[in-house]
Each structure stands twice: as structure tokens, then as C-alpha cells.
Motif scaffolding. Structure first.
Motif, PDB file in Angstrom:
ATOM      1  N   GLY A 111       0.808  -1.216   0.000  1.00  0.00           N
ATOM      2  CA  GLY A 111       0.000   0.000   0.000  1.00  0.00           C
ATOM      3  C   GLY A 111       0.841   1.265   0.000  1.00  0.00           C
ATOM      4  N   PHE A 112       0.414   2.269   0.818  1.00  0.00           N
ATOM      5  CA  PHE A 112       1.080   3.578   0.812  1.00  0.00           C
ATOM      6  C   PHE A 112       2.114   3.713   1.929  1.00  0.00           C
ATOM      7  N   GLN A 113       2.042   2.876   2.959  1.00  0.00           N
ATOM      8  CA  GLN A 113       3.011   2.886   4.061  1.00  0.00           C
ATOM      9  C   GLN A 113       3.152   4.278   4.685  1.00  0.00           C
ATOM     10  N   LEU A 156      -7.059   8.747   4.161  1.00  0.00           N
ATOM     11  CA  LEU A 156      -7.150   8.268   2.780  1.00  0.00           C
ATOM     12  C   LEU A 156      -8.255   7.232   2.627  1.00  0.00           C
ATOM     13  N   PHE A 157      -8.436   6.398   3.645  1.00  0.00           N
ATOM     14  CA  PHE A 157      -9.485   5.377   3.595  1.00  0.00           C
ATOM     15  C   PHE A 157     -10.851   6.022   3.386  1.00  0.00           C
ATOM     16  N   PHE A 158     -11.188   7.011   4.200  1.00  0.00           N
ATOM     17  CA  PHE A 158     -12.500   7.645   4.100  1.00  0.00           C
ATOM     18  C   PHE A 158     -12.631   8.478   2.813  1.00  0.00           C
ATOM     19  N   MET A 159     -11.528   9.087   2.367  1.00  0.00           N
ATOM     20  CA  MET A 159     -11.571   9.862   1.131  1.00  0.00           C
ATOM     21  C   MET A 159     -11.821   8.953  -0.071  1.00  0.00           C
ATOM     22  N   PHE A 160     -11.087   7.833  -0.145  1.00  0.00           N
ATOM     23  CA  PHE A 160     -11.264   6.919  -1.271  1.00  0.00           C
ATOM     24  C   PHE A 160     -12.612   6.196  -1.201  1.00  0.00           C
ATOM     25  N   LEU A 215      -8.009  -1.653  -2.341  1.00  0.00           N
ATOM     26  CA  LEU A 215      -7.259  -0.494  -1.849  1.00  0.00           C
ATOM     27  C   LEU A 215      -7.743  -0.106  -0.459  1.00  0.00           C
ATOM     28  N   LEU A 216      -9.057  -0.093  -0.253  1.00  0.00           N
ATOM     29  CA  LEU A 216      -9.624   0.245   1.059  1.00  0.00           C
ATOM     30  C   LEU A 216      -9.205  -0.776   2.111  1.00  0.00           C
ATOM     31  N   GLU A 217      -9.198  -2.047   1.725  1.00  0.00           N
ATOM     32  CA  GLU A 217      -8.776  -3.097   2.654  1.00  0.00           C
ATOM     33  C   GLU A 217      -7.307  -2.948   3.029  1.00  0.00           C
ATOM     34  N   THR A 218      -6.489  -2.583   2.043  1.00  0.00           N
ATOM     35  CA  THR A 218      -5.062  -2.382   2.298  1.00  0.00           C
ATOM     36  C   THR A 218      -4.837  -1.202   3.233  1.00  0.00           C
ATOM     37  N   LEU A 219      -5.580  -0.110   3.026  1.00  0.00           N
ATOM     38  CA  LEU A 219      -5.455   1.064   3.889  1.00  0.00           C
ATOM     39  C   LEU A 219      -5.902   0.753   5.311  1.00  0.00           C
ATOM     40  N   GLY A 220      -6.954  -0.057   5.433  1.00  0.00           N
ATOM     41  CA  GLY A 220      -7.463  -0.389   6.759  1.00  0.00           C
ATOM     42  C   GLY A 220      -6.514  -1.268   7.552  1.00  0.00           C
ATOM     43  N   ALA A 221      -5.844  -2.185   6.852  1.00  0.00           N
ATOM     44  CA  ALA A 221      -4.938  -3.134   7.530  1.00  0.00           C
ATOM     45  C   ALA A 221      -3.468  -2.737   7.404  1.00  0.00           C
ATOM     46  N   HIS A 222      -3.183  -1.630   6.683  1.00  0.00           N
ATOM     47  CA  HIS A 222      -1.823  -1.127   6.413  1.00  0.00           C
ATOM     48  C   HIS A 222      -1.046  -1.983   5.413  1.00  0.00           C
TER      49      HIS A 222
END
Length: 316
Positions: free
Chosen positions: A18-20, A29-33, A83-90
């Protein structure tokens, strides 16, 4: 198909990094995306339903536009939920098969959109340059044939591109420094020779993009020539306005694709690649229905009519 890790053991999964970023930024970013994705789904589904329900929009141009909305829904849905799952779990663990499947469908939908935008430019060329023959040239059978050709041509590119990419041996790591399975970060994990495969992939990307852009440019050269022949300024503006939304969508979509896949240093700056990828996987699918709504008089009138029907039904 599997790849071998550094220690020689068989690995059956990738880790999307992800974005790290810091946890607070990841959450933002999670809520924006998520908001962008909901707008994308609502806008494009709304556009399809509006075109299907309004008789004034039962024309070839809006037939192609409904397919563009469908493609935006599909290829955004291939990427954004993950992408949302990746942001949520890092970070996110994804199987090799799921990675290849995502790569396949994303390539197919994106390639089809390239060809469909070219088809839409040809449609505008016929409408502007041969208005009396438009209904004869763009019959329902012709429309279906053009859309089928777009999907079929994209499928050829997709099969070869996916085959070339996933026949590479990956052994440097199973950590993908990206938020989905895309070509540049996957190539960084390769330990086998990739030059010949990269050349095939680059050639196909070049052919898809340049063929589509060539059709678009030639169509618009004839359109501009036809517009210049129109005597009154009002008629010129009205004719040009029917093409303005499409030109905007073309500039946004192909501009990002060229930067991402045809630049000489592909994959050397993955952070820049991430930003560009967010733009064409998250932002552009959200913007397309807005572009076609704000810059199109017929769509705005159809929207007003739909809202009036909703108010009447609520009043009853």
C-alpha cells in the motif's frame, strides 16, 4: 503457477504494502477513497439508469456513454475495494491466483476503455461530418459491433500482457510496493530475464494507446474542419459542445496512461506511479459522469426531468 522465494520455498501469495503512511493519514485516505468510490458507483449507475429511462437519450452517443459508465464501474471495482482493505490493515496478503486475476481484469477493462473512447470519437465524427447519414451509419447492429470489437481487441492485449507478466519468475521478495497488482511493481520482484517480455508488453501498450489516439485525432481533425465551415458562431459553439465532454475525458484518461506505461522510466519511481494510478483508477471513474453531466445539455435536462418525477411520486 507459483514463484520461488529467496530461500527456495514455494510461495503462493503476495503482500501488498500500500502507501506505508502514518496511521492517521491512512485513515484519512481510507474515508476519502471510500467517498470517491461511492460517488463513482452512484454517478455511473445513475448515468446508466438515466440513459435507459429517458427516450431522448436513446441515441448512439449515449449508448456508448452507458458502456463507458459500465467500464468505469468495473475497473474501479477491481481496484478500490482492495485499496480500502489495504489502507485499513496497512498491508494486505493476496494469493498469487487472485493477483493474476486482478491484473487480467484491470488490463481488460482499461484497454477496452481506450478502444471505446476511440469508438466514441468516431461516432462524433459521423454525427458532425455526415449528419444526414448518421442514423444509417450508426444502426443498433453497428453500435453492438463496435462495442464488441473494443472488448475483443482489448482481450487480445490482456491475454498476452497477463501471460507475459505471470510467466516471469518472482524470487526477490513477495512484498509488492503498491496497492494493487500492476506491472511496474511486479517487475521489480523478477529474478528471471524480463527484457523480451517487457518489450512485448510495451509494444502492445504502445499499439493500444497509439491506435486509439490516432482514431481520436483523425476524427477530431475532420470535426474541427467541419466546424470551421459553419458560418454562425452559435451553430459552431453548439456543434463543438457535443464533443467537449468526450475531449475532456480523453485528455484525462490517455494523459495518465501515457505517463504511467509509455514513459522511459516505468517503475523507477513507485511513489509517483502510486499517485498517477490513484488518479486513473479512483478519480477519473468518479469524474466521468460529472463531466458528461455538467457539460451536456441533454443529460442536464434528463436529470431535471427525473428529479421532477421523483418529487411527484413522493408527493403522491
Amino acid at each position: 503457477m507459483f514463484f520461488m522465494a529467496d530461500n527456495g520455498t514455494r510461495v503462493t501469495e503476495f503482500i501488498l504494502m500500500g502507501f506505508q503512511l502514518q496511521a492517521e493519514l491512512q485513515l484519512g485516505l481510507f474515508f476519502m477513497f471510500l467517498a470517491f468510490y461511492l460517488i463513482t458507483m452512484g454517478g455511473n449507475l445513475g448515468m446508466i439508469m438515466l440513459i435507459q429511462s429517458d427516450p431522448r437519450l436513446q441515441t448512439p452517443m449515449y449508448f456508448f456513454l452507458s458502456h463507458l459508465s459500465f467500464l468505469d464501474i468495473c475497473y474501479s471495482s477491481v481496484i478500490v475495494p482492495q485499496l480500502l482493505e489495504t489502507l485499513g490493515a496497512h498491508k494486505m496478503v493476496i494469493t498469487y491466483e487472485r493477483c493474476a486475476t486482478q491484473f487480467f481484469f484491470f488490463t481488460w477493462y482499461a484497454s477496452t476503455e481506450c478502444f471505446l473512447l476511440a469508438v466514441m470519437a468516431y461516432d462524433r465524427y459521423v454525427a458532425v461530418c455526415s449528419p444526414l447519414l448518421y442514423a444509417v451509419a450508426m444502426t443498433p447492429q453497428t453500435r453492438l459491433g463496435l462495442v464488441a470489437a473494443a472488448y475483443s481487441g482489448a482481450m487480445v492485449n490482456t491475454v498476452v500482457r497477463t501471460g507475459c507478466t505471470f510467466s516471469i519468475s518472482f524470487c526477490k521478495s513477495n512484498q509488492v510496493d503498491f496497492f494493487f497488482c500492476d506491472l511496474p511493481p511486479l517487475l521489480k520482484l523478477a529474478c528471471s530475464e524480463t527484457k523480451s517480455r517487457e518489450q512485448v508488453i510495451f509494444l502492445l501498450a504502445f499499439l493500444v494507446i497509439t491506435t486509439s489516439i490516432s482514431v481520436i485525432l483523425i476524427s477530431y481533425l475532420f470535426i474541427i474542419w467541419a466546424i470551421l465551415k459553419i458560418r454562425t458562431a452559435g451553430a459552431k459553439a453548439k456543434t463543438f459542445s457535443t464533443c467537449a465532454s468526450h475531449m475532456t475525458a480523453v485528455a484525462l484518461f490517455f494523459g495518465t496512461l501515457i505517463f504511467m506505461y509509455l514513459k522511459g522510466n516505468m517503475g523507477k519511481s513507485l511513489w509517483k506511479d502510486k499517485i498517477v494510478s490513484v488518479f486513473y483508477t479512483v478519480v477519473i471513474p468518479m469524474l466521468n459522469p460529472i463531466i458528461y453531466s455538467l457539460r451536456n445539455k441533454e443529460v442536464k435536462e434528463a436529470l431535471k426531468k427525473a428529479f421532477k418525477r421523483m418529487k411527484v411520486s413522493q408527493g403522491e
